[in-house]
Write a protein that holds these residues in place. Structure first.
Motif, PDB file in Angstrom:
ATOM      1  N   ILE A 145      -1.869  -1.311   4.231  1.00 21.31           N
ATOM      2  CA  ILE A 145      -1.162  -0.275   3.470  1.00 21.31           C
ATOM      3  C   ILE A 145      -2.121   0.418   2.496  1.00 21.31           C
ATOM      4  CG2 ILE A 145       0.686   0.109   1.763  1.00 21.31           C
ATOM      5  CD1 ILE A 145       2.270  -2.149   3.183  1.00 21.31           C
ATOM      6  N   ARG A 146      -3.072  -0.350   1.969  1.00 22.32           N
ATOM      7  CA  ARG A 146      -4.041   0.266   1.047  1.00 22.32           C
ATOM      8  C   ARG A 146      -4.974   1.218   1.789  1.00 22.32           C
ATOM      9  NH1 ARG A 146      -4.454  -4.922  -1.754  1.00 22.32           N
ATOM     10  NH2 ARG A 146      -6.175  -5.433  -0.357  1.00 22.32           N
ATOM     11  N   SER A 147      -5.176   0.958   3.085  1.00 20.42           N
ATOM     12  CA  SER A 147      -6.176   1.787   3.770  1.00 20.42           C
ATOM     13  C   SER A 147      -5.558   2.881   4.644  1.00 20.42           C
ATOM     14  CB  SER A 147      -7.117   0.907   4.594  1.00 20.42           C
ATOM     15  OG  SER A 147      -6.369   0.258   5.583  1.00 20.42           O
ATOM     16  N   GLY A 148      -4.239   3.034   4.627  1.00 17.58           N
ATOM     17  CA  GLY A 148      -3.645   4.098   5.428  1.00 17.58           C
ATOM     18  C   GLY A 148      -2.128   3.984   5.446  1.00 17.58           C
ATOM     19  N   ASP A 149      -1.494   4.715   6.364  1.00 19.58           N
ATOM     20  CA  ASP A 149      -0.024   4.669   6.372  1.00 19.58           C
ATOM     21  C   ASP A 149       0.514   3.978   7.630  1.00 19.58           C
ATOM     22  OD1 ASP A 149      -0.650   6.513   8.240  1.00 19.58           O
ATOM     23  OD2 ASP A 149       0.529   8.166   7.379  1.00 19.58           O
ATOM     24  N   VAL A 150      -0.383   3.272   8.352  1.00 17.38           N
ATOM     25  CA  VAL A 150       0.061   2.573   9.566  1.00 17.38           C
ATOM     26  C   VAL A 150       0.012   1.072   9.324  1.00 17.38           C
ATOM     27  CG1 VAL A 150      -0.386   2.169  12.021  1.00 17.38           C
ATOM     28  CG2 VAL A 150      -0.834   4.417  11.022  1.00 17.38           C
ATOM     29  N   VAL A 151       1.112   0.391   9.662  1.00 18.21           N
ATOM     30  CA  VAL A 151       1.115  -1.071   9.628  1.00 18.21           C
ATOM     31  C   VAL A 151       1.382  -1.550  11.042  1.00 18.21           C
ATOM     32  CG1 VAL A 151       2.262  -3.139   8.738  1.00 18.21           C
ATOM     33  CG2 VAL A 151       1.902  -1.168   7.242  1.00 18.21           C
ATOM     34  N   ILE A 203       8.388  -2.205   0.968  1.00 17.02           N
ATOM     35  CA  ILE A 203       7.136  -1.976   0.229  1.00 17.02           C
ATOM     36  C   ILE A 203       6.785  -0.481   0.257  1.00 17.02           C
ATOM     37  CG2 ILE A 203       4.642  -2.448   0.220  1.00 17.02           C
ATOM     38  CD1 ILE A 203       5.409  -5.242   1.461  1.00 17.02           C
ATOM     39  N   GLY A 204       6.933   0.132   1.436  1.00 16.57           N
ATOM     40  CA  GLY A 204       6.635   1.567   1.558  1.00 16.57           C
ATOM     41  C   GLY A 204       7.483   2.387   0.592  1.00 16.57           C
ATOM     42  N   ARG A 205       8.784   2.061   0.533  1.00 14.70           N
ATOM     43  CA  ARG A 205       9.700   2.790  -0.377  1.00 14.70           C
ATOM     44  C   ARG A 205       9.251   2.639  -1.817  1.00 14.70           C
ATOM     45  NH1 ARG A 205      13.952   0.458   1.996  1.00 14.70           N
ATOM     46  NH2 ARG A 205      14.593  -0.696   0.167  1.00 14.70           N
ATOM     47  N   VAL A 206       8.905   1.401  -2.185  1.00 20.46           N
ATOM     48  CA  VAL A 206       8.552   1.133  -3.581  1.00 20.46           C
ATOM     49  C   VAL A 206       7.302   1.912  -3.994  1.00 20.46           C
ATOM     50  CG1 VAL A 206       7.626  -0.687  -5.091  1.00 20.46           C
ATOM     51  CG2 VAL A 206       9.698  -1.109  -3.745  1.00 20.46           C
ATOM     52  N   ILE A 207       6.332   2.005  -3.087  1.00 27.45           N
ATOM     53  CA  ILE A 207       5.094   2.696  -3.484  1.00 27.45           C
ATOM     54  C   ILE A 207       5.130   4.170  -3.102  1.00 27.45           C
ATOM     55  CG2 ILE A 207       3.694   0.585  -3.401  1.00 27.45           C
ATOM     56  CD1 ILE A 207       2.517   1.656  -0.758  1.00 27.45           C
ATOM     57  N   GLY A 208       6.252   4.618  -2.522  1.00 25.10           N
ATOM     58  CA  GLY A 208       6.410   6.037  -2.219  1.00 25.10           C
ATOM     59  C   GLY A 208       5.589   6.507  -1.035  1.00 25.10           C
ATOM     60  N   HIS A 209       5.300   5.601  -0.088  1.00 31.23           N
ATOM     61  CA  HIS A 209       4.551   5.985   1.118  1.00 31.23           C
ATOM     62  C   HIS A 209       5.491   5.934   2.311  1.00 31.23           C
ATOM     63  CE1 HIS A 209       0.174   4.955  -0.153  1.00 31.23           C
ATOM     64  NE2 HIS A 209       0.853   5.529  -1.119  1.00 31.23           N
ATOM     65  N   SER A 210       5.369   6.952   3.172  1.00 38.78           N
ATOM     66  CA  SER A 210       6.144   6.872   4.389  1.00 38.78           C
ATOM     67  C   SER A 210       5.264   6.190   5.447  1.00 38.78           C
ATOM     68  CB  SER A 210       6.576   8.290   4.747  1.00 38.78           C
ATOM     69  OG  SER A 210       6.438   8.536   6.040  1.00 38.78           O
ATOM     70  N   LEU A 211       5.511   4.903   5.652  1.00 35.32           N
ATOM     71  CA  LEU A 211       4.652   4.084   6.512  1.00 35.32           C
ATOM     72  C   LEU A 211       5.084   4.206   7.960  1.00 35.32           C
ATOM     73  CD1 LEU A 211       4.529   0.818   4.344  1.00 35.32           C
ATOM     74  CD2 LEU A 211       2.758   2.582   4.534  1.00 35.32           C
ATOM     75  N   ARG A 212       4.120   4.215   8.872  1.00 39.52           N
ATOM     76  CA  ARG A 212       4.432   4.137  10.296  1.00 39.52           C
ATOM     77  C   ARG A 212       4.250   2.675  10.692  1.00 39.52           C
ATOM     78  NH1 ARG A 212       1.978   5.545  15.134  1.00 39.52           N
ATOM     79  NH2 ARG A 212      -0.018   6.014  14.149  1.00 39.52           N
ATOM     80  N   ILE A 213       5.355   2.033  11.039  1.00 36.79           N
ATOM     81  CA  ILE A 213       5.330   0.591  11.302  1.00 36.79           C
ATOM     82  C   ILE A 213       5.366   0.402  12.810  1.00 36.79           C
ATOM     83  CG2 ILE A 213       6.442  -1.615  10.802  1.00 36.79           C
ATOM     84  CD1 ILE A 213       7.820  -0.148   8.400  1.00 36.79           C
ATOM     85  N   VAL A 214       4.269  -0.134  13.348  1.00 37.00           N
ATOM     86  CA  VAL A 214       4.071  -0.166  14.807  1.00 37.00           C
ATOM     87  C   VAL A 214       4.125  -1.609  15.292  1.00 37.00           C
ATOM     88  CG1 VAL A 214       2.440   0.385  16.661  1.00 37.00           C
ATOM     89  CG2 VAL A 214       2.585   1.861  14.633  1.00 37.00           C
ATOM     90  N   GLU A 215       5.017  -1.858  16.238  1.00 40.41           N
ATOM     91  CA  GLU A 215       5.097  -3.213  16.804  1.00 40.41           C
ATOM     92  C   GLU A 215       3.926  -3.438  17.759  1.00 40.41           C
ATOM     93  OE1 GLU A 215       8.432  -5.215  17.044  1.00 40.41           O
ATOM     94  OE2 GLU A 215       7.478  -6.789  18.226  1.00 40.41           O
ATOM     95  N   ILE A 216       3.206  -4.542  17.556  1.00 42.34           N
ATOM     96  CA  ILE A 216       2.138  -4.895  18.506  1.00 42.34           C
ATOM     97  C   ILE A 216       2.555  -6.175  19.234  1.00 42.34           C
ATOM     98  CG2 ILE A 216       0.279  -3.774  17.241  1.00 42.34           C
ATOM     99  CD1 ILE A 216      -0.570  -6.504  16.151  1.00 42.34           C
TER     100      ILE A 216
END
Ligand SMILES: NC(=O)c1ccc[n+]([C@@H]2O[C@H](COP(=O)([O-])OP(=O)(O)OC[C@H]3O[C@@H](n4cnc5c(N)ncnc54)[C@H](OP(=O)(O)O)[C@@H]3O)[C@@H](O)[C@H]2O)c1
Length: 279
Positions: A145-151, A203-216
């Motif tokens: 999360i610190r290095s981008g918007d993809v988890v 976590i994304g909501r709290v820090i105001g980031h719209s995260l792309r959450i990708v299932e691997i």
């Protein structure tokens, strides 16, 4: 205190701050341990048994976190149990019949060995059995999360009930300081069953980031998650998450019953730790 520099132990030390007792912490590297000023810091190592007696001399109560190798258990526990009248051990929900906690797990045998030694010692004991720590999110998701918007993460539908390490510590402090906890085994969880997807989204909501959450896939995870631990640990987590899918996480009210306060939610935890997810 053994484990006072760690996630739970450091919270126990800070919550013991107001207690009317002398607190000593056994640490491997006193030079780098940042502990509350009132704590006596003594150098010791669980894998070097002869270092333990000086740390344990004169103490009556021990809080024990065990992350040292299994070969060190017997000699270290013999010494600890010679000194301690009361021991509070940070264990895990190894007896709880929920699939999340019942997958093959090398730690289970280790914890059983420690618990057997404690139980047969005749000392007063309390076993804390927390489920997934909320703090795992710092190791698992914060770097991404610190290095981008993809988890990228496996088994996003797997639910757990993450518990705030502060709440685990609050129960530990009760068991260390108050009477009435001897022989108790406290299964401690957070208040809500949340899928891993919901936890990352929180976590994304709290820090105001719209995260792309990708299932691997589990195979991708085996390759990508070696940064969070050795392969047996990654396999253990993958098996636990896979087995947990399809039913709610195990949630207990033990924390509230003991402390008479509501447990912290994962949202509370994420708000408290938001800065650690920001670049
Ligand atoms: N994460 C979870 O979801 C979860 C759930 C249930 C149970 N648990 C259990 O909780 C425990 C981990 O708790 P934690 O996260 O608070 O620990 P942690 O942050 O990993 O810290 C481990 C502590 O143990 C100390 N330590 C390690 N090896 C030592 C040695 N040889 N001699 C003396 N001290 C030593 C470390 O001190 P140094 O400063 O010297 O490194 C540190 O204070 C494990 O037993 C784990 O299985 C975890």
């Amino acid at each position: 205190m053994i484990g006072g520099t760690g996630t739970v132990g450091s919270q126990v030390l800070s919550q013991l701050g107001g207690a009317d007792m002398h607190v000593r912490a056994l640490v491997r590297n006193p030079g780098v341990a940042r502990l509350p000023r009132e704590v006596e810091v003594v150098r010791g190592d669980l894998t070097v048994p002869e270092t333990l007696d000086p740390c344990l001399d004169g103490i009556d109560t021990v809080f024990l976190v065990w992350t040292a190798p299994p070969s060190a258990v017997a000699p270290a526990l013999e010494r600890i149990l010679k000194h301690a009248q009361r021991i509070v051990f940070l264990s895990a929900p190894i007896k709880t019949p929920h699939p999340l906690f019942q997958q093959p797990n090398p730690l289970k045998a280790l914890f059983e060995q420690i618990e057997r030694m404690i139980e047969s010692s005749g000392r007063q004991w309390t076993f804390l059995r927390p489920g997934m720590f909320a703090a795992n999110a710092l190791l698992w998701w914060a770097p991404q999360i610190r290095s981008g918007d993809v988890v990228r993460w496996p088994h996003l539908d797997a639910p757990t009930a993450p518990i705030d390490e502060w709440d685990i510590a609050a129960v530990a402090v009760r068991a260390l300081c108050d009477d009435g906890h001897a022989g108790a085994e406290y299964v401690l969880t957070g208040p809500q069953s949340l899928s891993q997807f919901e936890q990352v989204s929180t976590i994304g909501r709290v820090i105001g980031h719209s995260l792309r959450i990708v299932e691997i896939s589990p195979d991708e995870a085996r390759r990508e998650l070696l940064r969070i631990g050795p392969l047996p640990a990654v396999n253990m987590l993958l098996a636990a998450w896979a087995a947990a899918i399809g039913q709610p996480a195990h949630v207990t009210s033990t924390f509230a019953e003991i402390t008479k306060t509501p447990p912290k939610t994962f949202l509370d935890w994420a708000i408290d730790h938001a800065s650690q997810f920001r670049a």
